[in-house]
Design a protein around this motif. Structure first.
Motif, PDB file in Angstrom:
ATOM      1  N   ALA A 100      14.203  25.112 -34.298  1.00 36.84           N
ATOM      2  CA  ALA A 100      13.017  24.004 -33.690  1.00 36.84           C
ATOM      3  C   ALA A 100      12.563  23.836 -34.333  1.00 36.84           C
ATOM      4  CB  ALA A 100      13.626  23.477 -32.361  1.00 36.84           C
ATOM      5  N   GLY A 101      11.136  22.844 -34.509  1.00 37.95           N
ATOM      6  CA  GLY A 101      10.691  22.786 -36.753  1.00 37.95           C
ATOM      7  C   GLY A 101       9.461  23.734 -34.922  1.00 37.95           C
TER       8      GLY A 101
ATOM      9  N   ARG B 237      21.385  26.108 -35.856  1.00 35.52           N
ATOM     10  CA  ARG B 237      22.044  26.632 -33.986  1.00 35.52           C
ATOM     11  C   ARG B 237      23.069  27.565 -34.311  1.00 35.52           C
ATOM     12  NH1 ARG B 237      18.650  21.003 -30.976  1.00 35.52           N
ATOM     13  NH2 ARG B 237      16.594  21.411 -31.650  1.00 35.52           N
TER      14      ARG B 237
ATOM     15  N   MET C  57      14.609  19.171 -39.075  1.00 37.23           N
ATOM     16  CA  MET C  57      14.462  18.143 -38.575  1.00 37.23           C
ATOM     17  C   MET C  57      13.185  17.612 -38.693  1.00 37.23           C
ATOM     18  SD  MET C  57      13.822  19.024 -34.382  1.00 37.23           S
ATOM     19  CE  MET C  57      14.793  19.962 -33.915  1.00 37.23           C
TER      20      MET C  57
ATOM     21  N   TRP D  42      11.627  18.984 -22.341  1.00 46.36           N
ATOM     22  CA  TRP D  42      11.713  20.068 -23.608  1.00 46.36           C
ATOM     23  C   TRP D  42      10.533  21.237 -23.729  1.00 46.36           C
ATOM     24  CZ3 TRP D  42      10.743  22.695 -28.144  1.00 46.36           C
ATOM     25  CH2 TRP D  42      11.731  22.771 -28.350  1.00 46.36           C
TER      26      TRP D  42
ATOM     27  N   ASN E 270      13.984  12.860 -30.987  1.00 45.54           N
ATOM     28  CA  ASN E 270      13.060  13.242 -29.919  1.00 45.54           C
ATOM     29  C   ASN E 270      11.752  13.102 -30.013  1.00 45.54           C
ATOM     30  OD1 ASN E 270      11.873  15.515 -30.614  1.00 45.54           O
ATOM     31  ND2 ASN E 270      12.889  16.352 -28.281  1.00 45.54           N
TER      32      ASN E 270
ATOM     33  N   VAL F 193       8.233  14.942 -28.219  1.00 40.72           N
ATOM     34  CA  VAL F 193       7.887  15.852 -26.556  1.00 40.72           C
ATOM     35  C   VAL F 193       5.906  15.217 -27.044  1.00 40.72           C
ATOM     36  CG1 VAL F 193       7.430  17.907 -25.879  1.00 40.72           C
ATOM     37  CG2 VAL F 193      10.041  17.358 -27.749  1.00 40.72           C
TER      38      VAL F 193
ATOM     39  N   ASP G 188       5.312  16.793 -30.541  1.00 36.66           N
ATOM     40  CA  ASP G 188       6.173  17.242 -31.499  1.00 36.66           C
ATOM     41  C   ASP G 188       7.273  16.197 -31.127  1.00 36.66           C
ATOM     42  OD1 ASP G 188       8.548  17.961 -31.795  1.00 36.66           O
ATOM     43  OD2 ASP G 188       8.254  19.982 -30.412  1.00 36.66           O
ATOM     44  N   PHE G 189       7.026  15.964 -32.102  1.00 34.72           N
ATOM     45  CA  PHE G 189       8.488  14.537 -32.389  1.00 34.72           C
ATOM     46  C   PHE G 189       9.433  15.412 -33.560  1.00 34.72           C
ATOM     47  CE2 PHE G 189      10.705  12.166 -35.720  1.00 34.72           C
ATOM     48  CZ  PHE G 189      11.951  11.249 -34.648  1.00 34.72           C
ATOM     49  N   GLY G 190      10.634  14.985 -32.869  1.00 36.53           N
ATOM     50  CA  GLY G 190      12.090  15.663 -34.100  1.00 36.53           C
ATOM     51  C   GLY G 190      13.009  15.001 -34.308  1.00 36.53           C
TER      52      GLY G 190
HETATM   53  N1  GLY Z   1      11.202  17.661 -30.942  1.00 37.08           N
HETATM   54  C1  GLY Z   1      11.122  19.166 -30.428  1.00 37.08           C
HETATM   55  C2  GLY Z   1      12.843  19.182 -30.702  1.00 37.08           C
HETATM   56  O1  GLY Z   1      14.048  18.805 -30.405  1.00 37.08           O
HETATM   57  O2  GLY Z   1      12.873  20.075 -31.895  1.00 37.08           O
END
Ligand code: GLY
Length: 622
Positions: A40-41, A68, A86, A180, A236, A238, A258-260
């Motif tokens: 994840a970022g 992942r 991401m 999240w 998403n 967060v 935190d946008f991903g």
């Molecule tokens: N922005 C959170 C994630 O999905 O890693």
């Protein structure tokens, strides 16, 4: 829109909003022993989210490479990937909900040109037991944005049973979907972990995906998080504004964002392709496999098409993994590189590709990222070639053996692959356990996992006894083995504290020449994922062959240096402190090995309750 344009537009757009662009971190995290891969970022941003100053300021944007591992076996459908990028934007206690949501809406609808009528939103319902309120503020912001675009966005407190209703566009879900953190819902967060309510953005590919003739979902109630294929999460937001402290979720002193955004998925939405493998990020690989297999990819549910998708995903993943230093092996990150390569080779074999193809396919993957990422091409191709050749030596024999087992067992009316049988495939033909599991499932066979694991352990015991037996003219030195296990216990305590939190302290231990037993404080069961992380972390320290340093000092000094261990009844005394790199520092009488490399492979064989609030782990060294 092609992937390069989407990536570039994202970064340019956020640059205009004052964000500074940072490069992607490696897939193999540096200085973060708690996890094997960047998945994840957030990982490289944790210190800044916690309050440390980022050298480039409080607004950052990037495109982060992610891998992942838990999704390897999911790959094969139209949307799952192991390796992906991401798109991230980050506020370290700077902009918050209003700016973030408006920017992302504007980016998606105006920069990328996505039709706002096909965007759907989820938000956090709130969690009374954790005292976290419903995220109504976020919903109001979204509603306003839709309204400006002439869309009345109705909100619904969602029930999966009834499905979504006409006009509903914003849905509340609970902490299992819309909360999240790196470790999931509030319950699973360790001490000191950040998390927050999450607002997800879904793209609607159209009802025909659900309603087509063969769809198993035709008569099912549909909602954005169901699996019918109509909706696709593309990003998403967060709002990282909570922290776990003393077992409770509390508001954090900083309000972070935190946008991903999944690059692969935003590209798929912009190309109106529910199949990510038909976008420019995969199509060149798919075309190449068509050429060498002399088969066509149709994007269907057929076994052949599934093989195409697995190969395309896994080639890209292997190229990136090796580039970032995870060479195929039996340990840690390398094991996952091995798994994706071997799984791709099995699928290629099914498509009739009987010769090495991975190394010569790498070029296609580099071209997709021309000008974006650099690859150590020679190394990548050498590693791919080496691994594929090694596996292909035993592949045909192994598959034959597997097919025989299946027909013999099916004939006798048992659809079961016994532990001894699958372990044989593992040991003699190099089939990774998960691959055997998958092959068994394809034949509708049960895989006796416990049986496999038992065989695995038995084998390890045997080889350990054999090597100990050879040592010192046939006399296994029990003293030496206990010393090793003693050092392993120090590594394990440090690993447990790193994975589970600093509340973990040692409550007892018992070491014999065979195994180590270790009791420690922790309020709940340690999950298999956590155990895996602990094991990997310990093995990483062993692989690094770190010197174990012994030093005598006052108790006061040991405390100041952050050593863990028994402080009771030692005031005024000098104590011995054993330090293992930057990883472990513990007060202890010893003795210990000189270097961690002497330990061999560390394996946890059991985790159980010892007494209330105390867990017990048994582990061995091979
Ligand atoms: N922005 C959170 C994630 O999905 O890693």
């Amino acid at each position: 829109m092609e992937s390069k344009e989407v990536r570039e537009k994202f970064l340019k757009y956020l640059e205009k909003k004052g964000c500074k662009i940072t490069p992607s971190a490696s897939l193999v995290p540096e200085n973060d022993p708690t996890t094997l891969f960047t998945s994840a970022g957030m990982q490289q941003m944790v210190p800044y989210l916690l309050g440390e100053k980022h050298p480039l300021g409080a607004r950052i944007a990037n495109s982060q490479k992610c891998f992942r591992a838990k999704d390897i076996e999911e790959v094969g459908d139209l949307r799952h990937n192991t390796f992906f990028e991401m798109l991230g934007d980050w506020s370290f206690n700077d902009f918050f909900k209003k700016e973030q949501i408006s920017w992302i809406f504007e980016f998606l609808t105006e920069e990328i040109g996505l039709d706002p009528k096909r965007l759907y939103i989820t938000a956090f319902r709130g969690s009374p037991q954790n005292d976290i309120p419903k995220d109504a503020e976020t919903v109001e912001i979204w509603k306003e944005l839709f309204k400006k675009n002439g869309i009345e966005a109705k909100e619904a407190d969602f029930s999966e049973k009834n499905g979504m209703k006409e006009g509903e566009r914003i849905f509340y879900y609970d902490e299992n979907k819309n909360w999240w953190s790196r470790s999931g819902n509030p319950e699973n967060m360790p001490e000191g972990e950040l998390g927050g309510p999450d607002s997800e953005i879904f793209w609607d590919f159209g009802e025909e995906l659900k309603l087509h003739e063969n769809s198993p979902w035709k008569d099912q109630p549909c909602h954005v998080n169901c699996d019918c294929g109509r909706f696709f999460e593309i990003g998403n937001n967060v709002f990282m504004q909570y922290i776990k402290e003393q077992g409770k979720i509390r508001p954090f002193s900083k309000k972070n964002v935190d946008f991903g955004g999944g690059l692969e998925r935003i590209v798929a939405a912009s190309q109106s392709s529910p199949d990510v493998f038909k976008t420019d990020l995969f199509l060149p690989v798919i075309n190449h496999i068509e050429k060498i297999s002399e088969k066509k990819y149709a994007g269907s549910e057929s076994e052949n098409d599934k093989c195409f998708r697995v190969i395309a995903d896994h080639i890209r993943a292997a190229v990136f993994l090796i580039s970032d230093g995870a060479n195929p092996s039996n340990k840690a990150q390398g094991y996952f590189t091995r798994r994706v390569i071997r799984r791709a080779v099995v699928k290629a074999q099914k498509l009739g590709i009987n010769e090495n193809f991975m190394a010569r396919s790498a070029e296609i993957a580099y071209n997709i990222y021309d000008g974006i990422y650099d690859f150590p091409k020679q190394k990548v191709e050498e590693e791919l070639e080496k691994e594929e050749s090694k596996f292909r030596k035993t592949l045909a024999e192994g598959l034959k053996r597997f097919n025989n087992l299946v027909s013999e067992n099916a004939d006798s009316g048992k659809k079961l692959l016994r532990g001894s049988e699958s372990f044989y495939l593992y040991q003699s033909f190099g089939f990774p356990k998960e691959l055997i599991q998958e092959l068994a499932a394809e034949e509708d066979f049960e895989f006796d996992e416990k049986g496999f694991d038992n065989e695995f352990l038995k084998h390890q015991e045997l080889s350990r006894t054999a090597s100990a037996g050879m040592f010192k003219g046939g006399l296994a030195d029990a003293g030496e083995q206990t010393t090793k296990l003693h050092t392993a216990a120090h590594l394990m305590l440090a690993a447990l504290r790193s994975v589970l939190g600093s509340h973990v302290s040692q409550k007892g231990s018992n070491i014999t020449a065979e195994r180590l037993r270790f009791d420690f404080s922790h309020p709940q069961k340690v999950t298999p994922e956590e155990l895996e992380k602990v094991e990997a972390l310990v093995n990483e320290q062993i692989a690094e062959d770190i010197a174990v340093e012994e030093k005598e000092m006052s108790l006061e000094e040991a405390k100041n240096q952050g050593a863990v261990g028994a402080f009771e009844n030692k005031y005024g005394e000098a104590v011995k402190v054993y330090t293992i790199g930057g990883f472990s520092k513990e007060i202890c009488g010893g003795p210990h090995v000189k270097r961690t490399g002497e330990l061999g492979a560390f394996k946890i064989i059991k985790e159980e309750s010892s007494s209330s609030g105390i867990r017990r782990i048994k582990a061995v060294l091979n």
